[in-house]
Design an enzyme around this catalytic site. Structure first.
Site, short mmCIF file in Angstrom:
data_model
loop_
_atom_site.label_atom_id
_atom_site.label_comp_id
_atom_site.label_asym_id
_atom_site.label_seq_id
_atom_site.Cartn_x
_atom_site.Cartn_y
_atom_site.Cartn_z
N SER A 1 0.75 -1.38 0.07
CA SER A 1 0.13 0.06 0.11
C SER A 1 0.88 1.27 -0.11
O SER A 1 2.02 1.10 0.39
CB SER A 1 -0.91 -0.02 1.27
OG SER A 1 -1.36 1.14 1.61
N TYR B 1 -1.74 -0.25 10.66
CA TYR B 1 -1.85 -0.51 9.46
C TYR B 1 -0.50 -0.14 8.77
O TYR B 1 -0.02 -0.95 7.84
CB TYR B 1 -2.81 0.06 8.58
CG TYR B 1 -3.14 -0.31 7.07
CD1 TYR B 1 -3.76 -1.41 6.78
CD2 TYR B 1 -2.82 0.51 6.07
CE1 TYR B 1 -3.86 -1.82 5.50
CE2 TYR B 1 -3.21 -0.04 4.79
CZ TYR B 1 -3.67 -1.07 4.38
OH TYR B 1 -3.76 -1.41 3.30
P1 NAP Z 1 -11.31 -6.32 0.90
O1 NAP Z 1 -12.31 -5.88 -0.25
O2 NAP Z 1 -11.64 -6.06 2.12
O3 NAP Z 1 -10.58 -7.99 0.80
C1 NAP Z 1 -10.12 -8.58 1.52
C2 NAP Z 1 -9.81 -10.12 1.25
O4 NAP Z 1 -9.11 -10.34 2.24
C3 NAP Z 1 -11.30 -10.67 1.31
O5 NAP Z 1 -11.15 -11.67 0.06
C4 NAP Z 1 -11.27 -11.47 2.36
O6 NAP Z 1 -11.90 -12.76 2.42
C5 NAP Z 1 -9.76 -11.80 2.74
N1 NAP Z 1 -9.37 -12.04 4.19
C6 NAP Z 1 -9.61 -11.30 5.18
N2 NAP Z 1 -9.41 -11.71 6.35
C7 NAP Z 1 -9.09 -12.99 6.05
C8 NAP Z 1 -8.80 -14.31 6.70
N3 NAP Z 1 -8.39 -14.05 8.02
N4 NAP Z 1 -8.32 -15.44 6.02
C9 NAP Z 1 -8.33 -15.26 4.78
N5 NAP Z 1 -8.61 -14.53 4.04
C10 NAP Z 1 -9.00 -13.30 4.64
O7 NAP Z 1 -9.86 -5.80 0.72
P2 NAP Z 1 -9.11 -5.17 -0.58
O8 NAP Z 1 -9.37 -3.56 -0.73
O9 NAP Z 1 -9.46 -5.94 -1.56
O10 NAP Z 1 -7.61 -5.56 -0.05
C11 NAP Z 1 -6.59 -6.25 -0.68
C12 NAP Z 1 -5.43 -6.11 -0.36
O11 NAP Z 1 -4.90 -4.66 -0.73
C13 NAP Z 1 -5.08 -5.74 1.30
O12 NAP Z 1 -3.72 -6.35 1.50
C14 NAP Z 1 -4.86 -4.16 1.67
O13 NAP Z 1 -4.14 -3.98 2.54
C15 NAP Z 1 -4.22 -3.91 0.09
N6 NAP Z 1 -4.55 -2.44 -0.39
C16 NAP Z 1 -5.93 -2.05 -0.22
C17 NAP Z 1 -6.24 -0.80 -0.79
C18 NAP Z 1 -7.61 -0.30 -0.67
O14 NAP Z 1 -7.69 1.09 -0.83
N7 NAP Z 1 -8.74 -1.05 -0.91
C19 NAP Z 1 -5.10 0.10 -0.72
C20 NAP Z 1 -3.83 -0.34 -0.87
C21 NAP Z 1 -3.71 -1.90 -0.58
P3 NAP Z 1 -12.85 -13.45 3.40
O15 NAP Z 1 -13.75 -12.44 4.00
O16 NAP Z 1 -13.58 -14.38 2.41
O17 NAP Z 1 -11.93 -14.37 4.11
#
Ligand code: NAP
Length: 248
Positions: A149, A162
């Site tokens: 990120s 975070y």
């Molecule tokens: P999201 O929509 O909340 O998705 C998170 C994913 O992680 C879901 O598929 C969830 O699936 C899985 N997950 C959560 N807890 C888990 C667990 N205990 N075991 C296995 N799987 C788990 O988040 P996102 O925005 O797509 O983020 C994905 C990545 O991108 C993260 O690493 C985040 O830090 C990074 N990121 C996001 C942003 C942003 O603004 N969105 C920006 C920069 C970086 P289940 O709930 O089905 O387990």
């Protein structure tokens, strides 16, 4: 779109049930990859796998697993073993599963939120990398990509835990990149700015985030595909992706 073949590369994507992970799954499937998808939400994983199958792609392997368990090392080992025994290969690991705790002052954060963030954002990718490397070193090739990120490069107040999880993930990525490259293994990180996913739903922000000004999961997934699709002798170790006119 390319239907996957028997020799198509195998990609394991964590957190594939929604958001950026699901977008990466769609993108890599369209490029012909065979997929193993991990998350806790079985129904969402099945729906994604059916969607990909309906488009003519090889049915994905679904692994329903809470990665944040007391013995994360053992769980990671089990996941990698399941992938290798299903496909007899592991070419790409995308460490995408992650969590963002409610924003706030450090002294107001709960122990549960702190542990959950450090476990899922740092320890889980660490143990999955360790197990994947054991496979990739044997085959002298492979790509590991960690979803970092912009908070892994700039520390934002009220996001301290975070920030810490992502700074540490960057250090891990950089060190292991240098350890692994002589074995033909690429270890890299992508650093997206705010992206419009469900991660923003429960952050308790004082103002609703401006989702129009965020990246889309598809934009991030396309950048991920660009990194992993490089020729084997090329390493893009870091890529920062942000909207031209940012929301935050
Ligand atoms: P999201 O929509 O909340 O998705 C998170 C994913 O992680 C879901 O598929 C969830 O699936 C899985 N997950 C959560 N807890 C888990 C667990 N205990 N075991 C296995 N799987 C788990 O988040 P996102 O925005 O797509 O983020 C994905 C990545 O991108 C993260 O690493 C985040 O830090 C990074 N990121 C996001 C942003 C942003 O603004 N969105 C920006 C920069 C970086 P289940 O709930 O089905 O387990």
């Amino acid at each position: 779109m390319t239907p996957s073949s028997k020799n198509a590369p195998v990609a394991l994507i964590t957190g594939a049930s929604r958001g950026i992970g699901a977008a990466i799954a769609r993108q890599l499937a369209s490029l012909g990859y065979r997929l193993s998808l991990v998350a806790r939400d079985k129904i969402a994983l099945q729906a994604l796998s059916e969607e990909l199958s309906a488009l003519g792609f090889e049915p994905a392997q679904i692994i329903v697993q809470d990665l944040r368990v007391p013995n994360a090392a053992e769980a990671s080992k089990k996941v990698i073993q399941q992938v290798v025994s299903h496909w007899h290969a592991l070419d790409v690991l995308i460490n995408n599963a992650g969590v963002a705790p409610k924003i706030g002052l450090l002294q107001e954060m709960t122990e549960h939120a702190i542990e959950q963030t450090l476990d899922l954002n740092l320890k889980v990718p660490l143990y999955l990398m360790q197990e994947a490397l054991r496979v990739m070193v044997q085959q002298s090739c492979g790509t590991i990509l960690n979803l970092n990120s912009v908070a892994g490069k700039t520390a934002y107040p009220f996001w301290a835990v975070y920030d810490a999880s992502k700074f540490a993930l960057r250090a891990l990525t950089q060190a292991v990149c240098e350890e692994a490259r002589s074995n033909g293994i690429r270890v890299c990180g992508i650093y997206p700015a705010a992206t419009d996913t469900a991660i923003w739903d429960d952050l308790d922000l004082q103002q609703a985030p401006d989702r129009q000004g965020m990246l889309t999961p598809v934009q991030v997934a396309e950048a991920v595909a660009f990194m992993v699709q490089q020729p084997p002798e090329v390493l893009i170790s870091e890529l920062t992706i942000q909207p031209l006119k940012p929301a935050l």
